[in-house]
Each structure stands twice: as structure tokens, then as C-alpha cells.
Design an enzyme around this catalytic site. Structure first.
Site, PDB file in Angstrom:
ATOM      1  CG  HIS A  72      -2.131  -0.841   1.083  1.00  0.00           C
ATOM      2  ND1 HIS A  72      -3.280  -0.612   1.781  1.00  0.00           N
ATOM      3  CD2 HIS A  72      -2.365  -1.932   0.308  1.00  0.00           C
ATOM      4  CE1 HIS A  72      -4.198  -1.515   1.435  1.00  0.00           C
ATOM      5  NE2 HIS A  72      -3.662  -2.323   0.545  1.00  0.00           N
ATOM      6  CE1 TYR A 200      -5.494   3.708   9.162  1.00  0.00           C
ATOM      7  CE2 TYR A 200      -6.139   3.212  11.421  1.00  0.00           C
ATOM      8  CZ  TYR A 200      -5.335   2.975  10.327  1.00  0.00           C
ATOM      9  OH  TYR A 200      -4.356   2.004  10.391  1.00  0.00           O
ATOM     10  N   PRO A 292      -4.737  -0.371  18.621  1.00  0.00           N
ATOM     11  CG  PRO A 292      -6.658  -1.531  18.068  1.00  0.00           C
ATOM     12  CD  PRO A 292      -5.941  -0.932  19.214  1.00  0.00           C
ATOM     13  CE  LYS A 296       3.246   2.826  13.697  1.00  0.00           C
ATOM     14  NZ  LYS A 296       3.933   2.570  12.427  1.00  0.00           N
ATOM     15  CE1 TYR A 384      -0.443   2.742   7.694  1.00  0.00           C
ATOM     16  CE2 TYR A 384      -1.452   3.584   9.702  1.00  0.00           C
ATOM     17  CZ  TYR A 384      -1.453   2.708   8.636  1.00  0.00           C
ATOM     18  OH  TYR A 384      -2.469   1.774   8.517  1.00  0.00           O
TER      19      TYR A 384
HETATM   20  C1  PHB Z   1      -6.511  -4.725  10.528  1.00  0.00           C
HETATM   21  O1  PHB Z   1      -6.486  -4.930   9.283  1.00  0.00           O
HETATM   22  O2  PHB Z   1      -6.932  -5.586  11.346  1.00  0.00           O
HETATM   23  C2  PHB Z   1      -6.004  -3.402  11.056  1.00  0.00           C
HETATM   24  C3  PHB Z   1      -5.389  -2.522  10.170  1.00  0.00           C
HETATM   25  C4  PHB Z   1      -4.916  -1.302  10.655  1.00  0.00           C
HETATM   26  C5  PHB Z   1      -5.072  -0.986  11.998  1.00  0.00           C
HETATM   27  C6  PHB Z   1      -5.678  -1.881  12.887  1.00  0.00           C
HETATM   28  C7  PHB Z   1      -6.148  -3.099  12.412  1.00  0.00           C
HETATM   29  O3  PHB Z   1      -4.619   0.223  12.455  1.00  0.00           O
END
Ligand code: PHB
Ligand code: APR
Length: 389
Positions: A72, A200, A292, A296, A384
Site C-alpha cells: 500500500h 480511518y 490498534p 504498531k 505510519y
Molecule cells: C486490521 O487490518 O486488522 C487493522 C489494520 C490497521 C489498523 C488496525 C487493524 O490500524
């Protein structure tokens, strides 16, 4: 039994470290209390930083990651009206790779026999002894028989609930914790993702995250009050809420389907210092937990393992005890910066019960600033993709 390094826990941290040590010819044994199926059955996130991908490449265990992982170049923040794309590749020259942590653990697990990495599964009542000195040992029970393993070092890769951290005397260890006032409700479904990159969202109704495991398997999250029960969230209610929170552009591309996983987990930030006590080193969730939001968790475990492997190679192959002494400070420096980023992104993207109109206005203003500032986007992007190790 005797070895050079005893590793407690066969999650990502323990297996990654075991492979790195074996590749350097350092003898080690991994002790895991669960069965392989149980370890693989745990629900985990799926975004890998370059540091994690790089360790798999170094081990030559990245074939499936390269074949099935999704590189990505960016991700998106959403404020309920628009998508704010953070162009990772343009701003940092790096990518992240979407690849289930479970799959990474499976790759490490499957390669253990051929690489001579000894992993003892179903090891009951694992106990650490004399870790303050230079002759520690570990005991456990299996199939009714008692076992003992003498080692020069014991590495606690046993996660947040394991015994290793508790071997650091109360007067020596220091804990830092923030438990967040909401839960993350996740839904996994075999449907195509709504967007080719992660989103997000901070909507007036709450947080949402659109992620994926593949082009055919999606992973979504919304935040819910900690008092919520999963029984109160049938699939259709989750899909309805996701469509509202992700905004019309993403909602138009959501494919609904039956959930194959739907957990609620309470995010927390947690750090334990020091990450070394005598001959005990701590790696991964045994020493720290991140919400989450910044993806990280596994990646911090990977950087701990990178530092721990360097320290152990220094000790065993260059007779350099200073490398071991430097481990805790070196690992914690990156841990705290990742904790800050994860906490900051959590604060920006979630509605906190104590927030009033001013706090909401601050979130809206910060998202508007990020949308208009390359400097702000660069700061987010470099965190990130993962800070340098
Ligand atoms: C996930 O794909 O489970 C996932 C991806 C990014 C995050 C948290 C969980 O920040
Ligand atoms: N004896 C032996 N093994 C134990 C014990 C014990 N007493 N207690 C825990 N374990 C094992 C667990 O069964 C688990 O397999 O230690 C392992 C710890 O693995 P994780 O919890 O996955 O922690 P870690 O390897 O540090 O991974 C960190 O990956 O799994 C994700 O959420 C996690 O993002 C985080 C990252």
C-alpha cells in the site's frame, strides 16, 4: 537440557527471534504453552512496516508475503465529509504491506522444523528461575513429565499476560498505562474491500476503520461503549453503522456479508520499563501494548526482536556484553515514539466520553490542518511506515 537462549512464547516475537538466532548459529529453544492451532487462531491486525518485512526477507521467509501481501502506497483519514489521503510513498519513499499477522506467524511456524528451530508446544506451567544472575533456567510440565532448560539468557516473548514481565522485582519495574474508554468492535467477512487503501474515519457518530486481508476478505472496525455486548450487534447493525461513519463515498462501495469473526476488544496503551533485568530480556507485548489505531503491535515486536537479536549476537559472537546492557534503552526509545503516535492517532480519531464541543472542534481543526499541510501529512506518514530502527 541446556541451550544458549530460552525463548518464552511462540507468537510473532518469539518465532521471529528464534529464527534470527538460529540463522546466526545461536542455540535456542522456544517454549509455548498453547498448541499451534490455538496460536494461529488468535485474531490479529494486518499491516506490516518495512522493518517487519525486512526481517522476513533477511530470513528468506518472505515468499508468501511477497506473493500474497498487498503493498500500500497510502492510507486515508476521513472526517465524515471527505477522504484525506496520506501518500506514504511520495512523502517517505516507503510503503506498508497488508498481510495478516496470523499468516506471518504461520510462515515462521511452518519454517521452524526445516531451520532447526526447536519449539515445544503445549508446555504447561512454564516458570522462570534465577533470571537476575547469569545462570537462569526455565521449568515446565508436558505429558505429565517435569522438564528443566538451563540457558545463558531467557527472552520473554510471552505477551501481555505471560509470566516474564512479573520476574522483574516490584522496586525495579515501572508501568505506564492508559486504558481507553471504548471498545473496538471488529467484523471480518469474505467480501471485497470498500476501498483499495485503509480508511480511518472520525465521524460525529464515532470511529470506523476499513481494512482488509486480501482482495476478497475485508476487515472493519467501529468503536463502541465498553459496556456493549457482541449480542447487541448483529451483522446488519454493524454494516449500517460502518456505512454511516465511513461516509457516502466509501459507503457506496461496501459489500455486505456474513461475519466470520466479530470480537470486541478494549484498546490500551501500556509500557513496562526496563525491558531487561539481569539475563532476562522482554520483547513485544510482554513489554508494551499499543491501541490498534496505528497498526504498531506486531511491528514494535519486530523492532524489539531486531535489537534483541543484535544484542545476543554481540554477546555470543563478539564477546561484547555491552550490547546486552544497551538493549532496554535502545528498544524503549522506539517503543515510546510508537506509543506516542498510536496514542495521538487514537486521540485524533475517536470521540471520548469526556469530550465537549471544544474538543470536537479541535479534532475537526486538526483534520482540516492535516488536509492542507504537507508537513503535517509527512509527520503522520513517517510514523505510519515506521521510524528507523
Ligand atoms: C486490521 O487490518 O486488522 C487493522 C489494520 C490497521 C489498523 C488496525 C487493524 O490500524
Ligand atoms: N508459557 C509459555 N507461553 C506463553 C505463556 C506461558 N506462561 N504465556 C503466554 N504465552 C504465549 C502465548 O500463548 C502466545 O503464543 O506467548 C505468546 C505471546 O504471543 P503474542 O501475544 O502474539 O505477543 P507477541 O509475540 O509479542 O506479538 C506481538 O503480535 O500477536 C500480535 O497482538 C500482538 O500485535 C501484537 C504482536
Amino acid at each position: 537440557m541446556k541451550t544458549e537462549v530460552a525463548i518464552i512464547g511462540a507468537g510473532p516475537a518469539g518465532l521471529l527471534l528464534g529464527h534470527l538466532l538460529r540463522a546466526e548459529g545461536i542455540a535456542c529453544v522456544v517454549l509455548e504453552r498453547r498448541t499451534p492451532d490455538y496460536v494461529l487462531g488468535r485474531i490479529r491486525a494486518g499491516v506490516l512496516e518495512q522493518v517487519t518485512v525486512g526481517l522476513m526477507e533477511r530470513l528468506g521467509l518472505d515468499a508468501r508475503l511477497k506473493a500474497e501481501g498487498l503493498p500500500h502506497d497510502g492510507f486515508n483519514l476521513a472526517d465524515g465529509e471527505r477522504l484525506i489521503r496520506i501518500d506514504l510513498a511520495e512523502l517517505t519513499g516507503q510503503q506498508v504491506v497488508v498481510y495478516g499477522q496470523t499468516e506471518l506467524t504461520r510462515d515462521l511456524m511452518d519454517a521452524a522444523p526445516e531451520r532447526g528451530l526447536e519449539v515445544v508446544y503445549a508446555a504447561e506451567d512454564v516458570a522462570l528461575h534465577d533470571v537476575a544472575g547469569d545462570a537462569p533456567y526455565v521449568t515446565w510440565r508436558k505429558d505429565g513429565a517435569e522438564h528443566r532448560l538451563d540457558a545463558r539468557f531467557v527472552i520473554g516473548c510471552d505477551g501481555f499476560h505471560g509470566p516474564s514481565r512479573r520476574m522483574v522485582p516490584a522496586g525495579v519495574g515501572r508501568e505506564y498505562e492508559r486504558v481507553y474508554p471504548f471498545g473496538w468492535l471488529g467484523i471480518m467477512a469474505d467480501v471485497p474491500p470498500c476501498n483499495h487503501e485503509l480508511i480511518y474515519a472520525n465521524h460525529a457518530r464515532g470511529f470506523a476503520l476499513a481494512s482488509m486481508r486480501s482482495q476478497a476478505r475485508s476487515r472493519y472496525y467501529i468503536d463502541v461503549p465498553v459496556t456493549e455486548r457482541i449480542e447487541d450487534w448483529p451483522d446488519e447493525r454493524v454494516w449500517d453503522e460502518l456505512a454511516l461513519r465511513l461516509g457516502p463515498e466509501a459507503a457506496a462501495h461496501i459489500t455486505r456479508g456474513p461475519s466470520i469473526e466479530k470480537p470486541i476488544a478494549p484498546p490500551r496503551s501500556f509500557v513496562f520499563e526496563p525491558m531487561r533485568h539481569g539475563s532476562l530480556l522482554l520483547c513485544g507485548d510482554a513489554a508494551h501494548i499499543v491501541p490498534p489505531t496505528g497498526a504498531k503491535g506486531l511491528n514494535l515486536a519486530a523492532s524489539d526482536v531486531h535489537y534483541a537479536a543484535e544484542a545476543l549476537v554481540g554477546f555470543f559472537k563478539r564477546n561484547d556484553p555491552e550490547a546486552i546492557a544497551a538493549y532496554s534503552a535502545r528498544a524503549l526509545s522506539r517503543v515510546w515514539k510508537s506509543e506516542r503516535f498510536s496514542w495521538s492517532l487514537t486521540r485524533l480519531m475517536h470521540r471520548f466520553p469526556e469530550d465537549g464541543p471544544f474538543e470536537r472542534a479541535m479534532q475537526v481543526a486538526e483534520l482540516d490542518y492535516i488536509a492542507s499541510s504537507r508537513a503535517a501529512q509527512t509527520a503522520i506518514a513517517e510514523n505510519y511506515v515506521g521510524l528507523p530502527v
